[in-house]
Write an enzyme that holds these catalytic residues in place. Structure first.
Site, PDB file in Angstrom:
ATOM      1  N   ASP A  99       0.956  21.258 -13.634  1.00  0.00           N
ATOM      2  CA  ASP A  99       2.257  22.075 -14.033  1.00  0.00           C
ATOM      3  C   ASP A  99       3.182  20.883 -14.598  1.00  0.00           C
ATOM      4  O   ASP A  99       3.540  19.823 -14.159  1.00  0.00           O
ATOM      5  CB  ASP A  99       2.990  22.582 -12.711  1.00  0.00           C
ATOM      6  CG  ASP A  99       3.497  23.974 -13.035  1.00  0.00           C
ATOM      7  OD1 ASP A  99       4.424  23.694 -13.786  1.00  0.00           O
ATOM      8  OD2 ASP A  99       3.234  24.834 -12.411  1.00  0.00           O
ATOM      9  N   ASP A 200       6.514  24.807 -17.828  1.00  0.00           N
ATOM     10  CA  ASP A 200       7.488  25.556 -16.793  1.00  0.00           C
ATOM     11  C   ASP A 200       8.704  25.941 -17.570  1.00  0.00           C
ATOM     12  O   ASP A 200       9.329  25.384 -18.233  1.00  0.00           O
ATOM     13  CB  ASP A 200       7.811  24.530 -15.587  1.00  0.00           C
ATOM     14  CG  ASP A 200       8.955  25.408 -14.745  1.00  0.00           C
ATOM     15  OD1 ASP A 200       8.587  26.420 -13.973  1.00  0.00           O
ATOM     16  OD2 ASP A 200       9.977  25.154 -14.342  1.00  0.00           O
ATOM     17  N   GLU A 282       4.951  29.331 -19.510  1.00  0.00           N
ATOM     18  CA  GLU A 282       5.963  30.183 -18.656  1.00  0.00           C
ATOM     19  C   GLU A 282       7.094  30.503 -19.380  1.00  0.00           C
ATOM     20  O   GLU A 282       7.875  29.869 -19.679  1.00  0.00           O
ATOM     21  CB  GLU A 282       6.256  29.589 -17.082  1.00  0.00           C
ATOM     22  CG  GLU A 282       6.679  30.489 -16.382  1.00  0.00           C
ATOM     23  CD  GLU A 282       7.797  30.578 -15.418  1.00  0.00           C
ATOM     24  OE1 GLU A 282       7.869  30.971 -14.525  1.00  0.00           O
ATOM     25  OE2 GLU A 282       8.307  29.427 -15.753  1.00  0.00           O
ATOM     26  N   HIS A 353       3.321  32.064  -7.656  1.00  0.00           N
ATOM     27  CA  HIS A 353       4.043  31.647  -6.465  1.00  0.00           C
ATOM     28  C   HIS A 353       5.429  32.018  -6.504  1.00  0.00           C
ATOM     29  O   HIS A 353       6.107  31.589  -5.802  1.00  0.00           O
ATOM     30  CB  HIS A 353       3.904  30.228  -6.612  1.00  0.00           C
ATOM     31  CG  HIS A 353       4.507  29.649  -7.681  1.00  0.00           C
ATOM     32  ND1 HIS A 353       4.315  29.930  -9.053  1.00  0.00           N
ATOM     33  CD2 HIS A 353       5.632  28.924  -8.019  1.00  0.00           C
ATOM     34  CE1 HIS A 353       4.921  29.368  -9.940  1.00  0.00           C
ATOM     35  NE2 HIS A 353       5.881  28.614  -9.384  1.00  0.00           N
ATOM     36  N   ASP A 354       5.720  32.848  -7.282  1.00  0.00           N
ATOM     37  CA  ASP A 354       7.165  33.331  -7.795  1.00  0.00           C
ATOM     38  C   ASP A 354       7.627  34.652  -7.338  1.00  0.00           C
ATOM     39  O   ASP A 354       8.448  35.216  -7.371  1.00  0.00           O
ATOM     40  CB  ASP A 354       7.800  33.093  -9.006  1.00  0.00           C
ATOM     41  CG  ASP A 354       7.975  31.437  -9.386  1.00  0.00           C
ATOM     42  OD1 ASP A 354       7.965  30.961  -8.394  1.00  0.00           O
ATOM     43  OD2 ASP A 354       7.907  31.202 -10.641  1.00  0.00           O
TER      44      ASP A 354
END
Ligand code: ISL
Length: 573
Positions: A99, A200, A282, A353-354
């Site tokens: 990431d 990200d 993302e 994960h969000d």
């Protein structure tokens, strides 16, 4: 050479390292824990692993606040562990991506510390450091994690921009030195052997000159002020192309490459290195059309992007306590795919994960019944693994992981939940309404330890965030050996994909889309045809009549009525 890039046929699997596997009993997942579970992933059929942040970080936002881009977080292990993990993936024929969080750094990153010491020196230009009155921020932008997007640093006499938590300082990409630093970081990691990065909030990196105020009306609608200025900023395309060219294009050979997976399931020699590391963006808030500009074939920006519109039924946000409308799932994919051209390729995801678990959102509490939980888990897997695009599974989906029975804010760890809780409390929202919101939307539902055994994930250790799902039957220990489990369903579907390219690269044609509650489509390639049928409802219902010889290959028998939440994959002969 294969005309299809590997990532179009791959199954990705996202690991949240803090919660995946703990090798040393400190209650925090680590790299050696992941190494010890690589066979779980290989057996499932994963092609590429994505690790959420593992770089050195003070963890205000669980690694999404990086202090050192070339070091591993102490509690997760060492660079040597990571090298071993990379090799361990490659030896099993899997790729691995990390990431990259470069919209911002931690306030503890050396660049920011230097900038504070000498705001007029070179590092001052790495960030948005603005002079001004300590009582009035430079503009009206708000942070995604509550309050204004600006923090006053009295020691430097400057404001600093932070779109996320107050320790996540936005980098100023207009500065060519920042772009060079990021490209160097990427190159350094590619050489170490990783196969690319998930980037990200990468669509936020270009901010307009002068940092104009956000429109308050738009802000009120969206809940955040200023987003329209940077969610697709003026220099975004230029920055991404530069990053691809200067960072992701290999100029040195990697330490290792994945072994080739042969058709019979065995492994061959190491593959030649990919000339360009994969770029998975993302990109929150980017709709289909702008997304096509970022990731469309031949545009030299990103390879894959996520579209977040799938996550909530329109009219709702993640913080609403509501049941997801299954018809919307169908509408989402129909609309989305209809706007893409044959050259466009998308990432298909349901959990990360969000977000709370899609299984719980769809079942709306009925997943407390293990039969419902199993059926919905299989249905979602079926759609995700046979839809057009590249599936990204999130850890636990293969075990039908659900939302957790949290009862109190003290049980949560996420900065977003904690800040929001404090903010709503200060606004005078009553305790019950407040908790309903937090429980509906908290990111911690998906961040609890992976359930390796019935007792939980991390053995006797007290986990950094405790899981609160005690339902028997849904741990890896119970699911893996059971041929009727949600795990087995994922494994079998992935194997089916591997052997039939119609399911990955084939055309997609909707079947009887007008029938409410029936989500069905055909995937076909070179004369091979598959029919995917699901009953998007908790009720038994009649199966629409179709012509042709339809032979179930997964999930039969295929009867005239469909069971609640039924999913079947058939061959059309
Ligand atoms: O709008 C949002 C906030 O409610 C989200 O869409 C947000 O932009 C998105 O969640 C960004 O997520 C990524 O960056 C964050 C980090 O906390 C998340 O975990 C990460 O996935 C900041 O780095």
């Amino acid at each position: 050479p294969d005309p299809v890039p590997w990532w179009q046929e791959a199954v990705f699997y996202q690991i949240y390292p803090r919660s995946f596997a703990d090798s040393d009993g400190d209650g925090i997942g680590d790299l050696r824990g992941i190494i010890s579970r690589l066979d779980h992933l290989a057996d499932l059929g994963v092609d590429c692993v994505w690790l959420s942040p593992i770089f050195d970080s003070p963890n205000q936002d669980m690694g999404y606040d990086v202090r050192d881009y070339r070091a591993v977080m102490e509690e997760m292990g060492t660079l040597e562990d990571l090298d071993e993990l990379i090799r361990g993936c490659h030896e099993r024929g899997m790729r691995i991506i990390l990431d990259l969080v470069v919209n911002h750094t931690s306030d503890q990153h050396a660049w920011f510390q230097e900038a504070l010491l000498d705001p007029d020196g070179p590092y001052g230009d790495y960030y948005f450091l603005e002079r001004g009155d300590p009582k009035t921020p430079p503009n009206n932008w708000t942070s995604f994690f509550s309050g204004p997007a600006w923090r006053w640093f009295p020691e430097a006499g400057r404001w600093a921009l932070h779109l996320f938590a107050d320790g996540q300082m936005d980098l100023r990409w207009d500065n060519p030195d920042v772009r060079r630093e990021v490209a160097d970081i990427v190159g350094w990691w590619l050489e170490r052997g990783i196969d690319g990065f998930r980037l990200d909030v990468i669509n936020y990196i270009s901010k307009p000159e002068g940092l104009p105020d956000g429109n308050a009306f738009v802000g009120a609608l969206m809940g955040f002020v200023g987003v329209e200025h940077y969610f697709y900023g003026p220099r975004l395309g230029e920055f991404l192309r530069g990053l691809r060219r200067d960072g992701f294009t290999r100029d040195r050979p990697p330490a290792s490459t994945p072994r080739r997976r042969l058709d019979d399931g065995s492994l061959g020699d190491p593959l030649p290195p990919d000339p360009v590391g994969v770029m998975v963006g993302e990109t929150p808030g980017v709709g289909v059309q702008l997304g096509r500009l970022l990731s469309g074939g031949g545009r030299d920006q990103l390879d894959l992007i996520f579209n977040f519109d799938v996550l909530d039924t329109p009219g709702h946000t993640r913080w609403d306590d509501y049941v997801y409308d299954p018809e919307y799932l169908k509408r989402f994919y129909r609309t989305y795919l209809s706007e893409l051209s044959p050259n466009d390729w998308i990432a298909v995801f349901l959990d990360n994960h969000d977000n709370p678990r899609m299984l719980s959102k769809l079942a709306g509490g009925a997943e407390r019944d293990p039969a419902v939980r199993t059926a919905v888990g299989k249905l979602l897997a079926t759609v995700q693994l046979t839809m057009r695009g590249t599936p990204f599974l999130y850890q636990g989906q293969e075990l039908a992981a659900v939302n957790q029975g949290f009862e109190h804010i003290d049980q949560l760890r996420d900065v977003e939940s904690v800040n929001r809780h404090a903010e709503l409390l200060a606004e005078g929202v009553g305790p019950r309404a407040l908790w309903r919101q937090i429980l509906a939307g908290s990111r911690d539902h998906a961040r609890v330890p992976m359930r390796w055994t019935r007792e939980g994930g991390f053995g006797d250790a007290v986990a950094w965030l405790e899981g609160r799902d005690e339902a028997p039957g849904f741990s890896a220990a119970e699911q893996v050996p059971d041929p009727a489990s949600v795990y087995a369903w994922h494994r079998d579907l992935i194997a089916l994909r591997r052997h039939h390219r119609a399911l990955t690269l084939g055309d997609l044609t909707w079947v009887r889309p007008e029938v409410k509650g029936y989500l069905a489509y055909e995937r076909s390639l070179d004369g091979e045809r598959f029919l995917i049928e699901t009953n998007l409802s908790p009720k038994q219902r009649r199966r629409p009549k179709l012509t042709g010889r339809i032979v179930p290959v997964l999930g039969g028998p295929r009867e005239s009525t469909m069971r609640p939440w039924e999913a079947i994959v058939s061959r059309i002969d």
